[in-house]
Enzyme design. Structure first.
Site, mmCIF file in Angstrom:
data_model
loop_
_atom_site.group_PDB
_atom_site.id
_atom_site.type_symbol
_atom_site.label_atom_id
_atom_site.label_comp_id
_atom_site.label_asym_id
_atom_site.label_seq_id
_atom_site.Cartn_x
_atom_site.Cartn_y
_atom_site.Cartn_z
ATOM 1 N N ASP A 154 0.874 -1.345 0.158
ATOM 2 C CA ASP A 154 -0.110 0.095 0.007
ATOM 3 C C ASP A 154 0.913 1.225 -0.067
ATOM 4 O O ASP A 154 0.980 2.077 0.997
ATOM 5 C CB ASP A 154 -1.155 0.007 1.213
ATOM 6 C CG ASP A 154 -1.804 1.178 1.432
ATOM 7 O OD1 ASP A 154 -1.910 1.706 0.364
ATOM 8 O OD2 ASP A 154 -2.291 1.522 2.288
ATOM 9 N N GLU A 394 3.951 -7.612 7.134
ATOM 10 C CA GLU A 394 2.848 -8.217 6.816
ATOM 11 C C GLU A 394 2.939 -9.471 5.828
ATOM 12 O O GLU A 394 2.547 -9.361 4.622
ATOM 13 C CB GLU A 394 1.693 -7.084 6.403
ATOM 14 C CG GLU A 394 1.507 -6.149 7.483
ATOM 15 C CD GLU A 394 0.040 -5.701 7.493
ATOM 16 O OE1 GLU A 394 -0.431 -5.592 6.207
ATOM 17 O OE2 GLU A 394 -0.374 -4.995 8.423
ATOM 18 N N TYR A 445 -6.026 -3.001 12.846
ATOM 19 C CA TYR A 445 -7.173 -2.058 12.546
ATOM 20 C C TYR A 445 -8.369 -2.373 12.526
ATOM 21 O O TYR A 445 -9.393 -2.176 11.972
ATOM 22 C CB TYR A 445 -6.832 -1.774 10.824
ATOM 23 C CG TYR A 445 -5.508 -1.166 10.589
ATOM 24 C CD1 TYR A 445 -5.395 0.052 10.594
ATOM 25 C CD2 TYR A 445 -4.080 -1.804 10.140
ATOM 26 C CE1 TYR A 445 -4.254 0.697 10.084
ATOM 27 C CE2 TYR A 445 -3.166 -1.246 9.774
ATOM 28 C CZ TYR A 445 -2.968 0.053 9.780
ATOM 29 O OH TYR A 445 -1.864 0.604 9.589
ATOM 30 N N GLU A 481 1.389 -0.542 14.101
ATOM 31 C CA GLU A 481 0.676 0.035 13.355
ATOM 32 C C GLU A 481 -0.817 0.057 13.763
ATOM 33 O O GLU A 481 -1.354 -1.127 14.191
ATOM 34 C CB GLU A 481 0.520 -0.471 11.767
ATOM 35 C CG GLU A 481 1.703 -0.202 10.813
ATOM 36 C CD GLU A 481 1.359 -0.656 9.305
ATOM 37 O OE1 GLU A 481 0.207 -0.690 9.005
ATOM 38 O OE2 GLU A 481 2.401 -1.023 8.764
ATOM 39 N N LYS A 546 -4.141 8.236 6.394
ATOM 40 C CA LYS A 546 -3.913 7.809 7.769
ATOM 41 C C LYS A 546 -2.769 8.677 8.453
ATOM 42 O O LYS A 546 -2.477 8.496 9.734
ATOM 43 C CB LYS A 546 -3.560 6.177 8.143
ATOM 44 C CG LYS A 546 -4.861 5.539 7.572
ATOM 45 C CD LYS A 546 -4.764 3.975 7.969
ATOM 46 C CE LYS A 546 -5.840 3.155 7.378
ATOM 47 N NZ LYS A 546 -5.609 2.893 5.999
HETATM 48 C C1 GCB Z 1 -1.048 -2.023 6.915
HETATM 49 C C2 GCB Z 1 0.230 -1.885 6.120
HETATM 50 C C3 GCB Z 1 0.452 -0.494 5.714
HETATM 51 C C4 GCB Z 1 -1.005 0.208 5.012
HETATM 52 C C5 GCB Z 1 -1.894 -0.110 6.174
HETATM 53 C C6 GCB Z 1 -3.108 0.605 5.742
HETATM 54 O O1 GCB Z 1 -1.255 -3.051 7.608
HETATM 55 O O2 GCB Z 1 1.433 -2.648 6.796
HETATM 56 O O3 GCB Z 1 1.531 -0.539 4.684
HETATM 57 O O4 GCB Z 1 -0.851 1.243 4.419
HETATM 58 O O5 GCB Z 1 -2.008 -1.165 6.621
HETATM 59 O O6 GCB Z 1 -3.286 1.735 5.821
HETATM 60 O O7 GCB Z 1 -4.065 -0.078 5.438
#
Ligand code: GCB
Length: 570
Positions: A154, A394, A445, A481, A546
């Site tokens: 991403d 990941e 998340y 994260e 984010k």
């Molecule tokens: C993650 C990834 C990161 C993404 C983030 C997201 O887990 O490690 O590269 O940008 O989520 O914002 O979805």
């Protein structure tokens, strides 16, 4: 790998500036006579990604050609001349004066070629073909067709010459490498210094260490290619984030009573280790506050821009961060030097993101990861700021991943026996490498991709999952994260997804969960800044929102909240 220096024996010039550039959309090359210089080029800035420099063709990923002419700036007697690329994404082929001098795979890490026998005194022509096209044979790999460009990660797959290209010279009989490992006993610091030289007879090494009232000298005859010296510093000033004390280590090679080479290095005396569920810096537990980040900025893309590095460190200080992870690839060497100087703790990650382990590519992926970890440790081993190596971000679920990462872990451990090693786990993946990694990093998340909009429910899930993971592994956990997207200036009461209020509440409540778990040793918000990514239905304007700062580094509500939480300031 020693960074080029300028002194009486060593010199470098930086080839940054405007180079000639041409896209090669059909992969046909750039004309018959390209070895003596190609035509129909346009100017391009180096270093910088090519993608956002022009009005069109942003998503063209290669191949593309660069060329520059230069004169040899020194005479080469008894000296080696090398050309060094700080980072080129992704594949580079390099020619000097029409002759292929080498190839390198992978962005974000330096590579160099000895051109002593190829450089001429007047008109040298350097040509570089760069191919950033995505492939599942690459690391990081291509992926999701619903993304454009179709990455399996991403962030935008920026291409080009991203960091300075240096032409440099070292003495033939000069220092090849230096490794410094530090340890502490009470108030005394020890530096185990290994110095690698070519075969030298009747030569000696003289080391000096200076700083904070200390002046140590050590002289020894060179008997081996790797010579080891231990320096003992009484009442040492140790390196830590509050006082990032750095000593000046200089190493001379002396032959027949004259100095023939000289190299100087900033060194910090510190230890880092995992004991039980704590991460100890100089024997004391530390708690990480900070971010996952990107090297990303409008127009320059992933290119090296010194002012942005300064700005990002300044914002991280302002907000009360003490650390960051080089998600999802190694950052510039200058970034690492400043981490030492400004007292930031760094989790240093190789560009292994989105690994799939599919049968046809797994061997190649492992070869590349082995190459990257070696290149990274060789480059960054002497930085006191680097407290941990991260093997990947990941990786996907796979029966083979345990074996894969055990091999990579062993390789990293072999190259550096002093730093903890981690891996960064994706939500929903049972990470086999947690069995042997020293610290568990998890990206979560809940409340965003799952339980959307329900922060309280999300925090319950998070809390339970963390307890379970700890029960299972009894190792320290970093929430590496967590975060929510917010469109700058978008507000909602009650807080809703994509509003600044929602992002702030999400971060505050997640941090509250972390702070109630003694085995959690760090919280890294995703992300420091909004950043460019591929286009897709979850990424408005090809952006990941984010960030707690915008892409041009303005604070959102979450930035003020974090400053309050981390610094106690409004
Ligand atoms: C993650 C990834 C990161 C993404 C983030 C997201 O887990 O490690 O590269 O940008 O989520 O914002 O979805």
């Amino acid at each position: 790998m020693l960074y080029p220096q300028r002194n009486k024996f060593r010199h470098y010039i930086d080839l940054s500036g405007f180079w000639d550039f041409r896209f090669d959309p059909d992969d046909k090359g750039v004309g018959e006579n390209w070895r003596s210089g190609f035509n129909n080029s346009c100017p391009i800035a180096v270093p910088a990604s090519w993608n956002d420099q022009f009005a069109d063709d942003r998503d063209f990923l290669g191949p593309a050609w660069y060329q520059i002419k230069f004169k040899k700036p020194w005479d080469g007697e008894n000296r080696k001349t090398l050309i060094r690329f700080g980072s080129v994404n992704y594949l580079s082929d390099v020619w000097l004066n029409g002759e292929l001098i080498g190839r390198h795979e992978g962005g974000h890490l330096p590579f160099e070629f000895d051109i002593s026998n190829k450089i001429v005194s007047e008109d040298n022509l350097l040509v570089v073909r760069v191919d950033g096209r995505l492939s599942n044979l690459h690391v990081p790999p291509s992926g999701r067709p619903m993304n454009n460009p179709p990455t399996n990660f991403d962030f935008y797959p920026f291409c080009g010459i991203h960091r300075p290209v240096l032409l440099y010279v070292i003495p033939n009989e000069g220092i090849r490498d230096i490794t410094v490992i530090t340890s502490i006993e009470d108030t005394t610091g020890f530096l185990d210094v290994s110095i690698e030289t070519p075969n030298l007879s009747k030569a000696s090494l003289s080391l000096s260490l200076k700083g904070y009232g200390t002046e140590l000298m050590n002289t020894s005859n060179i008997e081996e290619n790797v010579q080891k010296v231990t320096l003992e510093v009484k009442n040492a000033k140790f390196w830590n984030p509050e006082s990032p004390n750095l000593y000046d280590l200089t190493i001379n090679i002396v032959k027949e009573d004259s100095i023939i080479d000289y190299y100087s290095l900033k060194v910090g005396i510190r230890t880092i280790e995992v004991i039980g569920d704590k991460l100890l810096l100089n024997g004391d537990p530390i708690y990480l506050t900070g971010f996952g980040r990107h090297e990303d900025f409008p127009i320059t893309g992933r290119g090296y821009v010194p002012a942005i590095i300064i700005k990002d460190y300044s914002l991280m200080k302002w907000i009360g961060a003490n650390s960051f992870r080089t998600s999802h690839y190694p950052y510039s060497e200058q970034m690492m030097d400043l981490a030492d100087r400004l007292g930031f703790l760094v989790i240093d990650e190789i560009p292994a993101v989105g690994l799939t382990f599919s049968k046809d590519v797994i061997d190649r992926q492992l070869d590349l990861c082995n190459q990257y970890i070696e290149e990274l440790i060789t480059r960054d081993k002497n930085h006191p700021s680097v407290i941990m190596w991260s093997l990947a971000n990941e990786p996907h679920n796979s029966l083979k991943s345990g074996e894969f990462f055990k091999a990579l872990y062993d390789k990293a451990r072999n190259l550096d026996s002093t730093r903890p090693i981690t891996i960064v786990n994706m939500m929903g993946v049972k990470e086999k490498a947690f069995k042997f990694c020293d610290v568990l990093c998890i990206n979560r998340y809940y409340g965003w991709y799952l339980q959307p909009g329900s922060i309280d429910e999300a925090c319950e899930v998070l809390s339970k999952e963390m307890d379970k993971l700890y029960e299972q592994h009894r190792k320290p956990i970093i929430l590496s994260e967590f975060g929510a997207g917010s469109i700058p200036g978008w507000h909602a009461q009650p807080p809703e997804m994509f509003s600044e209020e929602f992002q702030a509440e999400f971060i505050e409540k997640y941090i509250d969960v972390c702070r109630n778990k003694p085995y959690v040793i760090g919280e890294h918000v995703w992300n420091l800044c909004d950043f460019k990514t591929s286009q897709g239905i979850t990424r408005m304007g090809g952006m990941n929102y984010k960030g707690v700062f915008t892409r041009d580094r303005r604070p959102k509500m979450a930035a003020h909240l974090l400053r309050k939480l981390w610094k106690g300031k409004n």
